[in-house]
Design a protein around this motif. Structure first.
Motif, PDB file in Angstrom:
ATOM      1  N   THR A 132      -4.232 108.639  67.170  1.00  0.00           N
ATOM      2  CA  THR A 132      -2.851 108.641  67.685  1.00  0.00           C
ATOM      3  C   THR A 132      -2.242 107.248  67.722  1.00  0.00           C
ATOM      4  O   THR A 132      -1.129 107.060  68.206  1.00  0.00           O
ATOM      5  N   GLY A 133      -3.004 106.251  67.231  1.00  0.00           N
ATOM      6  CA  GLY A 133      -2.500 104.886  67.197  1.00  0.00           C
ATOM      7  C   GLY A 133      -2.758 104.104  68.466  1.00  0.00           C
ATOM      8  O   GLY A 133      -2.338 102.947  68.585  1.00  0.00           O
ATOM      9  N   GLU A 134      -3.470 104.694  69.405  1.00  0.00           N
ATOM     10  CA  GLU A 134      -3.760 104.035  70.679  1.00  0.00           C
ATOM     11  C   GLU A 134      -4.965 103.112  70.548  1.00  0.00           C
ATOM     12  O   GLU A 134      -5.973 103.462  69.921  1.00  0.00           O
ATOM     13  N   GLY A 135      -4.903 101.928  71.146  1.00  0.00           N
ATOM     14  CA  GLY A 135      -6.046 101.038  71.183  1.00  0.00           C
ATOM     15  C   GLY A 135      -6.908 101.337  72.406  1.00  0.00           C
ATOM     16  O   GLY A 135      -6.389 101.412  73.523  1.00  0.00           O
ATOM     17  N   VAL A 136      -8.221 101.537  72.220  1.00  0.00           N
ATOM     18  CA  VAL A 136      -9.107 101.899  73.331  1.00  0.00           C
ATOM     19  C   VAL A 136     -10.356 101.028  73.309  1.00  0.00           C
ATOM     20  O   VAL A 136     -10.775 100.538  72.259  1.00  0.00           O
ATOM     21  N   ASP A 137     -10.933 100.822  74.489  1.00  0.00           N
ATOM     22  CA  ASP A 137     -12.186 100.077  74.578  1.00  0.00           C
ATOM     23  C   ASP A 137     -13.320 100.962  75.062  1.00  0.00           C
ATOM     24  O   ASP A 137     -14.405 100.492  75.401  1.00  0.00           O
ATOM     25  N   ARG A 138     -13.074 102.267  75.086  1.00  0.00           N
ATOM     26  CA  ARG A 138     -14.105 103.248  75.420  1.00  0.00           C
ATOM     27  C   ARG A 138     -13.702 104.597  74.822  1.00  0.00           C
ATOM     28  O   ARG A 138     -12.529 104.847  74.575  1.00  0.00           O
ATOM     29  N   ILE A 139     -14.706 105.429  74.602  1.00  0.00           N
ATOM     30  CA  ILE A 139     -14.478 106.713  73.948  1.00  0.00           C
ATOM     31  C   ILE A 139     -14.904 107.846  74.883  1.00  0.00           C
ATOM     32  O   ILE A 139     -16.040 107.849  75.377  1.00  0.00           O
ATOM     33  N   HIS A 140     -14.016 108.789  75.131  1.00  0.00           N
ATOM     34  CA  HIS A 140     -14.354 109.981  75.901  1.00  0.00           C
ATOM     35  C   HIS A 140     -14.961 111.014  74.945  1.00  0.00           C
ATOM     36  O   HIS A 140     -14.306 111.456  73.999  1.00  0.00           O
ATOM     37  N   VAL A 141     -16.208 111.395  75.213  1.00  0.00           N
ATOM     38  CA  VAL A 141     -16.914 112.334  74.342  1.00  0.00           C
ATOM     39  C   VAL A 141     -17.135 113.634  75.113  1.00  0.00           C
ATOM     40  O   VAL A 141     -17.635 113.618  76.244  1.00  0.00           O
ATOM     41  N   THR A 193     -30.706 109.303  63.767  1.00  0.00           N
ATOM     42  CA  THR A 193     -31.064 110.155  64.899  1.00  0.00           C
ATOM     43  C   THR A 193     -29.839 110.963  65.293  1.00  0.00           C
ATOM     44  O   THR A 193     -28.715 110.464  65.281  1.00  0.00           O
ATOM     45  N   ASN A 194     -30.071 112.230  65.647  1.00  0.00           N
ATOM     46  CA  ASN A 194     -28.990 113.160  65.969  1.00  0.00           C
ATOM     47  C   ASN A 194     -29.151 113.694  67.388  1.00  0.00           C
ATOM     48  O   ASN A 194     -30.259 114.058  67.796  1.00  0.00           O
ATOM     49  N   PHE A 195     -28.035 113.731  68.119  1.00  0.00           N
ATOM     50  CA  PHE A 195     -28.051 114.172  69.504  1.00  0.00           C
ATOM     51  C   PHE A 195     -26.938 115.175  69.770  1.00  0.00           C
ATOM     52  O   PHE A 195     -25.952 115.252  69.034  1.00  0.00           O
ATOM     53  N   GLU A 196     -27.107 115.928  70.855  1.00  0.00           N
ATOM     54  CA  GLU A 196     -26.034 116.670  71.497  1.00  0.00           C
ATOM     55  C   GLU A 196     -25.975 116.179  72.933  1.00  0.00           C
ATOM     56  O   GLU A 196     -27.000 115.765  73.487  1.00  0.00           O
ATOM     57  N   ILE A 197     -24.789 116.215  73.549  1.00  0.00           N
ATOM     58  CA  ILE A 197     -24.726 115.769  74.936  1.00  0.00           C
ATOM     59  C   ILE A 197     -24.497 116.970  75.847  1.00  0.00           C
ATOM     60  O   ILE A 197     -23.771 117.909  75.517  1.00  0.00           O
ATOM     61  N   SER A 198     -25.167 116.938  76.989  1.00  0.00           N
ATOM     62  CA  SER A 198     -25.165 118.081  77.899  1.00  0.00           C
ATOM     63  C   SER A 198     -23.989 118.077  78.863  1.00  0.00           C
ATOM     64  O   SER A 198     -23.758 119.063  79.566  1.00  0.00           O
ATOM     65  N   GLU A 199     -23.257 116.972  78.925  1.00  0.00           N
ATOM     66  CA  GLU A 199     -22.079 116.886  79.785  1.00  0.00           C
ATOM     67  C   GLU A 199     -21.153 115.803  79.234  1.00  0.00           C
ATOM     68  O   GLU A 199     -21.586 114.956  78.457  1.00  0.00           O
ATOM     69  N   PRO A 200     -19.863 115.830  79.568  1.00  0.00           N
ATOM     70  CA  PRO A 200     -18.945 114.822  79.045  1.00  0.00           C
ATOM     71  C   PRO A 200     -19.427 113.414  79.386  1.00  0.00           C
ATOM     72  O   PRO A 200     -20.036 113.183  80.424  1.00  0.00           O
ATOM     73  N   ASP A 201     -19.126 112.485  78.503  1.00  0.00           N
ATOM     74  CA  ASP A 201     -19.581 111.112  78.724  1.00  0.00           C
ATOM     75  C   ASP A 201     -18.543 110.136  78.167  1.00  0.00           C
ATOM     76  O   ASP A 201     -17.635 110.530  77.421  1.00  0.00           O
ATOM     77  N   ILE A 202     -18.693 108.879  78.530  1.00  0.00           N
ATOM     78  CA  ILE A 202     -17.809 107.817  78.048  1.00  0.00           C
ATOM     79  C   ILE A 202     -18.658 106.773  77.338  1.00  0.00           C
ATOM     80  O   ILE A 202     -19.599 106.230  77.911  1.00  0.00           O
ATOM     81  N   LEU A 203     -18.335 106.501  76.079  1.00  0.00           N
ATOM     82  CA  LEU A 203     -19.043 105.497  75.303  1.00  0.00           C
ATOM     83  C   LEU A 203     -18.327 104.156  75.430  1.00  0.00           C
ATOM     84  O   LEU A 203     -17.152 104.038  75.057  1.00  0.00           O
ATOM     85  N   PRO A 204     -19.001 103.129  75.931  1.00  0.00           N
ATOM     86  CA  PRO A 204     -18.394 101.789  75.960  1.00  0.00           C
ATOM     87  C   PRO A 204     -18.410 101.187  74.557  1.00  0.00           C
ATOM     88  O   PRO A 204     -19.290 101.508  73.746  1.00  0.00           O
ATOM     89  N   LEU A 205     -17.452 100.321  74.246  1.00  0.00           N
ATOM     90  CA  LEU A 205     -17.352  99.726  72.917  1.00  0.00           C
ATOM     91  C   LEU A 205     -17.505  98.207  72.966  1.00  0.00           C
ATOM     92  O   LEU A 205     -17.073  97.556  73.922  1.00  0.00           O
ATOM     93  N   SER A 206     -18.103  97.653  71.931  1.00  0.00           N
ATOM     94  CA  SER A 206     -18.203  96.195  71.817  1.00  0.00           C
ATOM     95  C   SER A 206     -16.833  95.586  71.552  1.00  0.00           C
ATOM     96  O   SER A 206     -16.510  94.513  72.063  1.00  0.00           O
ATOM     97  N   ASN A 207     -16.068  96.281  70.727  1.00  0.00           N
ATOM     98  CA  ASN A 207     -14.718  95.829  70.384  1.00  0.00           C
ATOM     99  C   ASN A 207     -13.775  97.027  70.389  1.00  0.00           C
ATOM    100  O   ASN A 207     -14.180  98.142  70.017  1.00  0.00           O
ATOM    101  N   PRO A 208     -12.520  96.845  70.797  1.00  0.00           N
ATOM    102  CA  PRO A 208     -11.574  97.964  70.813  1.00  0.00           C
ATOM    103  C   PRO A 208     -11.378  98.547  69.411  1.00  0.00           C
ATOM    104  O   PRO A 208     -11.568  97.864  68.403  1.00  0.00           O
ATOM    105  N   LEU A 209     -11.005  99.820  69.365  1.00  0.00           N
ATOM    106  CA  LEU A 209     -10.663 100.438  68.089  1.00  0.00           C
ATOM    107  C   LEU A 209      -9.390 101.253  68.256  1.00  0.00           C
ATOM    108  O   LEU A 209      -8.951 101.540  69.370  1.00  0.00           O
ATOM    109  N   THR A 210      -8.806 101.646  67.148  1.00  0.00           N
ATOM    110  CA  THR A 210      -7.565 102.398  67.151  1.00  0.00           C
ATOM    111  C   THR A 210      -7.854 103.872  66.909  1.00  0.00           C
ATOM    112  O   THR A 210      -8.555 104.214  65.958  1.00  0.00           O
ATOM    113  N   THR A 211      -7.324 104.740  67.768  1.00  0.00           N
ATOM    114  CA  THR A 211      -7.566 106.176  67.638  1.00  0.00           C
ATOM    115  C   THR A 211      -6.619 106.776  66.597  1.00  0.00           C
ATOM    116  O   THR A 211      -5.760 106.101  66.035  1.00  0.00           O
TER     117      THR A 211
END
Length: 524
Positions: free
Chosen positions: A388-397, A368-386
């Protein structure tokens, strides 16, 4: 055929648009994620994905390498967010009709093929259309449809018996099962949905038989890729687009006839369209609130949802049971010798396991494919590395970001389903054969129907889910009780084939079109 120069002209326009709008707009810069490198400046990874028929292992390999939310370069390097984190997926699907919308390309494709029905609608329009359709898919309604499911499969079974009787000593026979699954699914949705019998099981031609899905495939594929940046290119003429118009015309002519019959009262209220029109009249104080065009668009969607997806799923089930004869034998033993009621049908544990495992491995809709109509934050089940090497537990989209949930990849993700995630194993659904309460492990973190995303999730979850599951179980139970299925020979292989229909279908490797011939004999 459109000249190749037109394709490059569209690409150049896309490049200018990208530079003027996307690259210069700082608001589009969210969390900088990792992702695969681009093998082509023009096409990104789009050709890699198409060559692999959007194979789930490609996405799962990327998720393992870059994290469960990553970006892939599409045409001209424009990023697409791929979301494979369970918590983030629940969030995306929950935002349907709000922040997360189908992208312009998907909506244009849907409009061409189906009209402006529920699949096309967004926001309040979608909520109202869904409200009108919901009563037609209640458990009470589906319970009444069960006898129709049985009637259709027994009619098909009788035809197969005649084919077998025509062979010497009534032995086994090669039968092209996908064609027959198309027939049983079309006749069933015709009767249950619209009180209309297509009679394809009686030998009448399907209205879709003359449609040549393969023509113009290469050029249309290019339009789809370019359309991710410039949706207006979908207005360009193409052979494939003419095919879609032919399909829409074939369905709409049927829907138009049924609509006129319904308005004259010549249709059962307990059919899907009868319930829709009845609910509409009640809502509007006795008058139709929806236009004729809107009702016909809904019928187009229902007809295809009840025909295309069901026939594909039934065909995959027979393929899996052929290639796993021990599963087929166990299923046959578990079914008994007689038909069961709707309520009993849904208590047959091993039948349910086979159906769910088929739907897990072979979802008719792969992503399924989407576009978002305004900025959003995706919560994560587990942290990931961006990146830039930063560890994050949410994604700014960022606003206008394009987001894909790869359904088939999620249904086969080893991190969720275990190391045998790509294996057909109905036992994973049986609590009695697993150490945990079922065999689903981390897959329980997913939303969807029983942690499988085949029916999607959230406000967009498939309305006809229970209808589809019950039909699937009724048809499969009769076929397996009556016949034994096997491959034509030991070398027969199967694959997923795109471009031969509206949705990817299975086919036997080497067979013409998307034929699936299997050897069939009566249960002794």
């Amino acid at each position: 055929m459109i000249p190749l120069a037109a394709s490059f002209a569209a690409l150049f326009a896309a490049f200018i648009l990208y530079k003027l709008v996307f690259a210069s707009n700082s608001a589009l810069r969210g969390t900088i994620l990792r992702g695969p490198p681009s093998p082509s400046y023009l096409w990104g990874v789009t050709r890699v994905l198409r060559a692999g028929s959007y194979a789930p292992h490609i996405y799962n390999t990327w998720a393992k390498a870059y994290g469960t939310v990553y970006t892939i370069p599409t045409i001209l390097g424009i990023p697409q967010y791929i979301v494979q984190d369970p918590k983030a997926i629940v969030h995306v699907y929950a935002g349907g009709w709000g922040v997360y919308h189908r992208n312009a390309l998907a909506r244009k494709f849907i409009e061409i093929a189906f009209g402006r029905g529920l699949l096309w609608a967004e926001g309040d329009t979608a909520r109202l259309q869904r409200k009108s359709l919901t009563p037609a898919f209640s458990i009470l309604a589906v319970r009444q449809f069960t006898s129709i499911f049985y009637d259709s499969v027994y009619k098909m079974s009788q035809k197969w018996g005649e084919i077998l009787d025509s062979t010497q000593k009534g032995g086994d026979q090669a039968i092209e099962v996908q064609d027959w699954m198309n027939r049983v699914a079309l006749d069933t949705i015709g009767i249950a949905g619209f009180s209309y019998d297509f009679k394809t099981l009686d030998g009448h031609e399907s209205p879709f038989d003359k449609i040549n899905w393969g023509r113009g495939e290469s050029w249309f594929a290019s339009l789809i890729i370019i359309g991710q940046v410039l949706p207006w290119v979908m207005h360009l003429p193409s052979e494939k687009k003419r095919t879609l118009h032919e399909f829409h015309g074939a369905v709409s002519s049927i829907a138009d006839e049924i609509y006129d019959r319904a308005k004259q009262g010549d249709i059962q209220d307990n059919s899907i369209i009868g319930a829709l029109l009845k609910a509409e009249a009640k809502e509007a104080g006795g008058k139709m609130n929806m236009t004729k065009e809107q009702v016909i668009s809904q019928m187009n969607v229902l007809l295809l949802a009840g025909y295309e997806t069901t026939s594909i799923s039934l065909t995959w089930a027979l393929i899996e049971l052929c290639t796993h004869p021990e599963v087929q034998a166990r299923l046959r033993e578990s079914l008994g010798s007689t038909d069961v009621t709707y309520d009993e049908l849904n208590t047959l544990e091993y039948l349910d396991a086979v159906v769910m495992e088929t739907l897990r491995l072979h979802p008719p809709v792969r992503q399924t494919n989407f576009e978002i109509s305004e900025p959003d934050i995706l919560p994560l089940s587990n942290p990931l590395t961006t990146a830039t090497g930063e560890g994050v537990d949410r994604i700014h989209v960022p606003k206008n970001a394009k987001i894909t949930v790869p359904i088939q990849a999620m249904n086969q993700m080893p991190e969720l389903w275990g190391p045998d995630a790509t294996k057909f194993d109905p036992a994973r659904w049986l609590a009695s054969e697993n150490k945990d309460e079922d065999g689903l492990g981390r897959a329980r973190e997913l939303g969807g129907h029983r942690h499988v995303l085949t029916f999607i999730d959230g406000p967009r979850m498939c309305l006809g889910k229970q209808f589809a599951l019950t039909e699937f179980k009724a048809v499969l139970s009769v076929l397996i009780r009556t016949y034994v299925f096997s491959t034509i020979d030991e070398s027969q292989k199967f694959k997923q084939c795109a471009g031969q229909s509206l949705l990817p279908r299975p086919k036997s490797v080497g067979a013409e079109g998307f034929a699936v011939p299997l050897r069939v004999r009566r249960v002794s």
